[in-house]
Design a protein around this motif. Sequence first.
Motif, PDB file in Angstrom:
ATOM      1  N   TRP A   1      13.108   9.511  -6.068  1.00 15.05           N
ATOM      2  CA  TRP A   1      12.146   8.505  -5.638  1.00 15.05           C
ATOM      3  C   TRP A   1      12.309   7.283  -6.532  1.00 15.05           C
ATOM      4  CZ3 TRP A   1       9.081   8.489  -1.361  1.00 15.05           C
ATOM      5  CH2 TRP A   1       9.064   9.685  -0.627  1.00 15.05           C
ATOM      6  N   ALA A   2      12.999   6.262  -6.015  1.00 15.69           N
ATOM      7  CA  ALA A   2      13.215   5.048  -6.798  1.00 15.69           C
ATOM      8  C   ALA A   2      11.924   4.257  -6.922  1.00 15.69           C
ATOM      9  CB  ALA A   2      14.294   4.203  -6.149  1.00 15.69           C
ATOM     10  N   LEU A   3      11.021   4.526  -5.987  1.00 23.05           N
ATOM     11  CA  LEU A   3       9.740   3.834  -5.976  1.00 23.05           C
ATOM     12  C   LEU A   3       8.724   4.837  -5.443  1.00 23.05           C
ATOM     13  CD1 LEU A   3       9.277   0.878  -6.707  1.00 23.05           C
ATOM     14  CD2 LEU A   3       9.182   0.360  -4.298  1.00 23.05           C
ATOM     15  N   LYS A   4       7.581   4.927  -6.100  1.00 25.82           N
ATOM     16  CA  LYS A   4       6.654   5.987  -5.728  1.00 25.82           C
ATOM     17  C   LYS A   4       5.237   5.440  -5.666  1.00 25.82           C
ATOM     18  CE  LYS A   4       7.408   9.231  -8.567  1.00 25.82           C
ATOM     19  NZ  LYS A   4       7.745  10.333  -9.449  1.00 25.82           N
ATOM     20  N   ASP A   5       4.657   5.439  -4.496  1.00 23.50           N
ATOM     21  CA  ASP A   5       3.246   5.142  -4.315  1.00 23.50           C
ATOM     22  C   ASP A   5       2.803   3.878  -5.064  1.00 23.50           C
ATOM     23  OD1 ASP A   5       0.823   5.632  -3.191  1.00 23.50           O
ATOM     24  OD2 ASP A   5       0.085   6.823  -4.880  1.00 23.50           O
TER      25      ASP A   5
ATOM     26  N   LYS B   1      12.337  -2.037  -9.999  1.00 21.00           N
ATOM     27  CA  LYS B   1      12.075  -3.451  -9.690  1.00 21.00           C
ATOM     28  C   LYS B   1      12.945  -3.933  -8.537  1.00 21.00           C
ATOM     29  CE  LYS B   1      13.403  -4.954 -13.634  1.00 21.00           C
ATOM     30  NZ  LYS B   1      13.939  -3.887 -14.449  1.00 21.00           N
ATOM     31  N   SER B   2      14.227  -3.666  -8.632  1.00 24.49           N
ATOM     32  CA  SER B   2      15.142  -4.148  -7.599  1.00 24.49           C
ATOM     33  C   SER B   2      14.867  -3.494  -6.259  1.00 24.49           C
ATOM     34  CB  SER B   2      16.584  -3.884  -8.001  1.00 24.49           C
ATOM     35  OG  SER B   2      16.850  -4.522  -9.210  1.00 24.49           O
ATOM     36  N   THR B   3      14.531  -2.208  -6.290  1.00 27.36           N
ATOM     37  CA  THR B   3      14.205  -1.520  -5.040  1.00 27.36           C
ATOM     38  C   THR B   3      12.983  -2.166  -4.398  1.00 27.36           C
ATOM     39  OG1 THR B   3      15.038   0.485  -6.040  1.00 27.36           O
ATOM     40  CG2 THR B   3      13.766   0.736  -4.039  1.00 27.36           C
ATOM     41  N   LEU B   4      11.992  -2.463  -5.215  1.00 26.23           N
ATOM     42  CA  LEU B   4      10.789  -3.100  -4.691  1.00 26.23           C
ATOM     43  C   LEU B   4      11.128  -4.449  -4.053  1.00 26.23           C
ATOM     44  CD1 LEU B   4       7.690  -3.097  -4.432  1.00 26.23           C
ATOM     45  CD2 LEU B   4       7.596  -4.271  -6.627  1.00 26.23           C
ATOM     46  N   LEU B   5      11.923  -5.242  -4.742  1.00 27.38           N
ATOM     47  CA  LEU B   5      12.301  -6.548  -4.189  1.00 27.38           C
ATOM     48  C   LEU B   5      13.092  -6.390  -2.905  1.00 27.38           C
ATOM     49  CD1 LEU B   5      13.212  -9.085  -6.953  1.00 27.38           C
ATOM     50  CD2 LEU B   5      11.023  -8.359  -6.083  1.00 27.38           C
ATOM     51  N   LYS B   6      13.968  -5.394  -2.873  1.00 21.84           N
ATOM     52  CA  LYS B   6      14.770  -5.177  -1.661  1.00 21.84           C
ATOM     53  C   LYS B   6      13.890  -4.827  -0.480  1.00 21.84           C
ATOM     54  CE  LYS B   6      19.428  -4.345  -2.942  1.00 21.84           C
ATOM     55  NZ  LYS B   6      20.400  -3.434  -3.505  1.00 21.84           N
TER      56      LYS B   6
ATOM     57  N   GLU C   1       0.838  -1.193   0.000  1.00 20.11           N
ATOM     58  CA  GLU C   1       0.000   0.000   0.000  1.00 20.11           C
ATOM     59  C   GLU C   1       0.879   1.252   0.000  1.00 20.11           C
ATOM     60  OE1 GLU C   1      -3.555  -0.763   0.144  1.00 20.11           O
ATOM     61  OE2 GLU C   1      -3.374   1.238  -0.726  1.00 20.11           O
ATOM     62  N   GLY C   2       0.826   2.009  -1.075  1.00 23.26           N
ATOM     63  CA  GLY C   2       1.517   3.306  -1.136  1.00 23.26           C
ATOM     64  C   GLY C   2       3.011   3.248  -0.887  1.00 23.26           C
ATOM     65  N   LEU C   3       3.637   2.153  -1.284  1.00 25.02           N
ATOM     66  CA  LEU C   3       5.052   1.953  -0.988  1.00 25.02           C
ATOM     67  C   LEU C   3       5.928   2.931  -1.778  1.00 25.02           C
ATOM     68  CD1 LEU C   3       6.109  -0.211   0.928  1.00 25.02           C
ATOM     69  CD2 LEU C   3       6.821  -1.513  -1.053  1.00 25.02           C
ATOM     70  N   GLY C   4       6.859   3.557  -1.093  1.00 33.72           N
ATOM     71  CA  GLY C   4       7.774   4.491  -1.752  1.00 33.72           C
ATOM     72  C   GLY C   4       9.145   4.435  -1.126  1.00 33.72           C
ATOM     73  N   LYS C   5      10.153   4.711  -1.935  1.00 29.41           N
ATOM     74  CA  LYS C   5      11.512   4.729  -1.401  1.00 29.41           C
ATOM     75  C   LYS C   5      12.264   5.915  -1.984  1.00 29.41           C
ATOM     76  CE  LYS C   5      15.267   3.044   0.542  1.00 29.41           C
ATOM     77  NZ  LYS C   5      15.389   2.820   1.977  1.00 29.41           N
ATOM     78  N   MET C   6      12.773   6.739  -1.089  1.00 26.14           N
ATOM     79  CA  MET C   6      13.507   7.909  -1.532  1.00 26.14           C
ATOM     80  C   MET C   6      14.995   7.703  -1.287  1.00 26.14           C
ATOM     81  SD  MET C   6      13.395  11.731  -0.056  1.00 26.14           S
ATOM     82  CE  MET C   6      14.650  11.338   1.127  1.00 26.14           C
ATOM     83  N   TYR C   7      15.784   8.044  -2.271  1.00 23.05           N
ATOM     84  CA  TYR C   7      17.227   8.044  -2.081  1.00 23.05           C
ATOM     85  C   TYR C   7      17.721   9.470  -2.149  1.00 23.05           C
ATOM     86  CZ  TYR C   7      17.562   3.008  -2.466  1.00 23.05           C
ATOM     87  OH  TYR C   7      17.460   1.674  -2.233  1.00 23.05           O
TER      88      TYR C   7
ATOM     89  N   GLY D   1       9.745   4.112 -11.300  1.00 26.83           N
ATOM     90  CA  GLY D   1       9.345   3.989  -9.903  1.00 26.83           C
ATOM     91  C   GLY D   1       7.852   3.885  -9.676  1.00 26.83           C
ATOM     92  N   GLU D   2       7.065   4.030 -10.733  1.00 25.77           N
ATOM     93  CA  GLU D   2       5.622   3.963 -10.542  1.00 25.77           C
ATOM     94  C   GLU D   2       5.030   2.724 -11.191  1.00 25.77           C
ATOM     95  OE1 GLU D   2       3.466   7.953 -10.843  1.00 25.77           O
ATOM     96  OE2 GLU D   2       5.480   8.378 -11.588  1.00 25.77           O
ATOM     97  N   LEU D   3       3.936   2.267 -10.608  1.00 25.12           N
ATOM     98  CA  LEU D   3       3.263   1.118 -11.173  1.00 25.12           C
ATOM     99  C   LEU D   3       2.439   1.593 -12.366  1.00 25.12           C
ATOM    100  CD1 LEU D   3       1.539  -1.598  -9.087  1.00 25.12           C
ATOM    101  CD2 LEU D   3       0.524  -0.830 -11.204  1.00 25.12           C
ATOM    102  N   LYS D   4       2.765   1.093 -13.568  1.00 23.73           N
ATOM    103  CA  LYS D   4       2.082   1.571 -14.764  1.00 23.73           C
ATOM    104  C   LYS D   4       0.892   0.687 -15.124  1.00 23.73           C
ATOM    105  CE  LYS D   4       3.718   5.338 -16.528  1.00 23.73           C
ATOM    106  NZ  LYS D   4       3.369   6.346 -15.697  1.00 23.73           N
ATOM    107  N   VAL D   5       1.166  -0.618 -15.230  1.00 26.41           N
ATOM    108  CA  VAL D   5       0.102  -1.534 -15.624  1.00 26.41           C
ATOM    109  C   VAL D   5       0.160  -2.762 -14.723  1.00 26.41           C
ATOM    110  CG1 VAL D   5      -1.012  -2.664 -17.574  1.00 26.41           C
ATOM    111  CG2 VAL D   5       0.666  -0.884 -18.002  1.00 26.41           C
ATOM    112  N   ASP D   6      -1.008  -3.290 -14.386  1.00 26.31           N
ATOM    113  CA  ASP D   6      -1.086  -4.489 -13.571  1.00 26.31           C
ATOM    114  C   ASP D   6      -2.201  -5.325 -14.198  1.00 26.31           C
ATOM    115  OD1 ASP D   6      -1.491  -6.425 -11.714  1.00 26.31           O
ATOM    116  OD2 ASP D   6      -1.659  -5.082  -9.992  1.00 26.31           O
TER     117      ASP D   6
END
Lengths: 430, 288
Positions: free
Chosen positions: A58-62, A83-88, A11-17, A240-245
């Motif tokens: 933002w390597a990963l955003k919302d 992708k790698s940030t999400l897996l980490k 839910e709303g996962l984000g990672k800032m570097y 960093g954003e989810l485009k299609v699921d």
Amino acid sequence: MSDNDIAMRVEGLGKMYRLGREIPHATTLTGKLKNASKAPFQWLSEQMREPTEEETLWALKDVSFEIKRGEVVGFIGHNGAGKSTLLKILSRITEPTTGYAEIHGRIAALLEVGTGMHPELTGRENIYMNGTVLGMKKREIDSKFDEIVDFSGISKFLDTPVKRYSSGMRVRLGFAIAAHLEPEILVVDEVLAVGDADFQAKCLGKMQDVASGGRTVLFVSHNMDAIRTLCTRAVLLQAGELKVDGPSVAVVEKYHTALRDDVITKDSGIGDATRRRGSGCARISSVSVLNIEEEATTSFEQGEDVLIDLSFQIMKDISCLYVMIGLRSGRNGELITTSTRHAVSEKGLSEGQTGTARVRLPNPNLRPGDYPLYIGLANEKHKAFDVMDGLTAPLIISTSKTVHELGYDPTKACGYFDIESEMEACKRLD
Amino acid sequence: MTKKQPIHQQMAHQVIRIQPTKGFSALGLAELWEYRDLLWFNILKNIKSKYRQMALGPLWIILQPVMNMVIFSFVFGKMAKLDDGGIPYPLLTFSALIPWTFFQNSCTFACNSLVTQMPVISKVYFPRMIIPLADALAWLVDFTVTFAVLLIVMVCYGIYPNLRILAIPLYLLLTLVTTMAVGLWTASLTVKFRDVRLVVQYGLRVFMYVTPVAYTAANLEKALPDGWEWLLKMNPLYWVIEGFRWALLGGANGPELFMVYPIILIIAMLISGAYMFRRTERTIVDLL
């Protein structure tokens, strides 16, 4: 969906570097001395300061999604898509900056083959070392030890230090250990990228077993064939954003379109030769793939003709110009076939001239799959002027025929071409 | 598959929540216990890899403290002719060097452990505390071997241990607590500031001279202005080293009530160090 069916909720996962800031270089001696005197504490004060907008990435955003128990989900996207940030984050190697992820059940992450192996220790010792690093108990490894050794095929070298192993043996041992993990949720990064074709086939087979065994699998790969065959669902990440699921087949197609939009429109400038090979005496300036109705598409039904339109520009005087189209395999990326060479001009062409060409590719024999395109301009001696290799979206050949009609399962590796064969003799076995 | 079903069901209730943590998080000691097999294999790995493919192998374990013993006995015993309190000088320093060498090596290794183990840390999750812990505990092998050598040397000098030797495990425990307190703090700081490594390296050298390793505690106290002895006595290793001498050779400072202060101090440091470590652990991959 009841809570019991959920394996993972994000839910709303984000990672800032935090990015570094450039410190202006002094050009004078006094300036340099001034900087040097400030240096000891500069770094510290830089660290303490709150980063400004430009210094953050933002390597990963919302990112939000839910994964049901037993689902096999592929994560795709270009390099740097997150992708790698999400897996980490999901494998708890690092914490997110915003949002949360809820994981129901035992999770194991395989971001690398053979993590924690020590070169001085023997194969036997490393099975325990690597196994416990991946979260197994000694008791668990004891009971699976023989299976692991069998699977790796290194039984003869069990008491040899791993540093004397070939890199292939090391990878095989690492994968054998990982393959015997039995988590409820398995997270796998691009581990299949290592090793030879045989090994990759073995890995994919094992992944298929795991997937069909009812376990939840999150799988990151650039191998679109693998994503389509292994996963029922895929998630496309972009910047960093989810485009299609959605269903993997549709998402893979979106990925290819995104790739084409990215590469062709942005980099098709004639000047950009960084991603091309060849002498550069002639350059392809645009490529489009059309169906027989002259509509731009990359998806084709088996047997449908493919038209490839390209325009080119001559950068230096040349004596002749030929064009050739090749197809690579989506699985291993090797060139599997090329068209005949077509003469665009057998006379000399001079700098600044432009032109277009169309090549028609009838494909009655291509089996369903992805076929990255290889497009080349060359002279009569096969000296390449320009090569666009995998820079455009691949051809996607699909079929509506059933496995029974085809005589093979198109989702499994069964080669690339249909060839005719006839039964010559048959003896009854009674 | 069916055999394993019970384990799966039992684990199905486990829910992990991954989210940004504000401030300090729990120590996660239960999880550390879950991963005890990994701790064990890490200790084994450290021991096995240390002396493999070395010509002298385990002999190096003894060499380090013996060399120091010879130097200290020569410089402080023979040249400076410091008072030895009636104990042969080699024994005086060797008995101190056993816990000291353990402390020094464990601290140095624990301090660097997170940086050297980065390839593993960046690829898989496990409680990171296992790494400095395994690095420190692996040195217990060296401790045991050198301790055995000390007992042999003692017998050669005609000194036989008495029942006080039973206090040694307690002193060893205090050494371990001190090691982990320093190790956890410095390991967390080294991740952020690489200079901490050098601070530890030089700091340990200085620290050895304010701890009565190379001479008796009485000699060290004499050098200080009156009324400042308490400062030396706030060092838990002061009590460890004096305790080793007291338990094995006699004649030094045995346990005293004052010991409570350094013990409270070091336990506070251990707990704060563990919390600090947990805080660093969360985003360690982004920092290294």
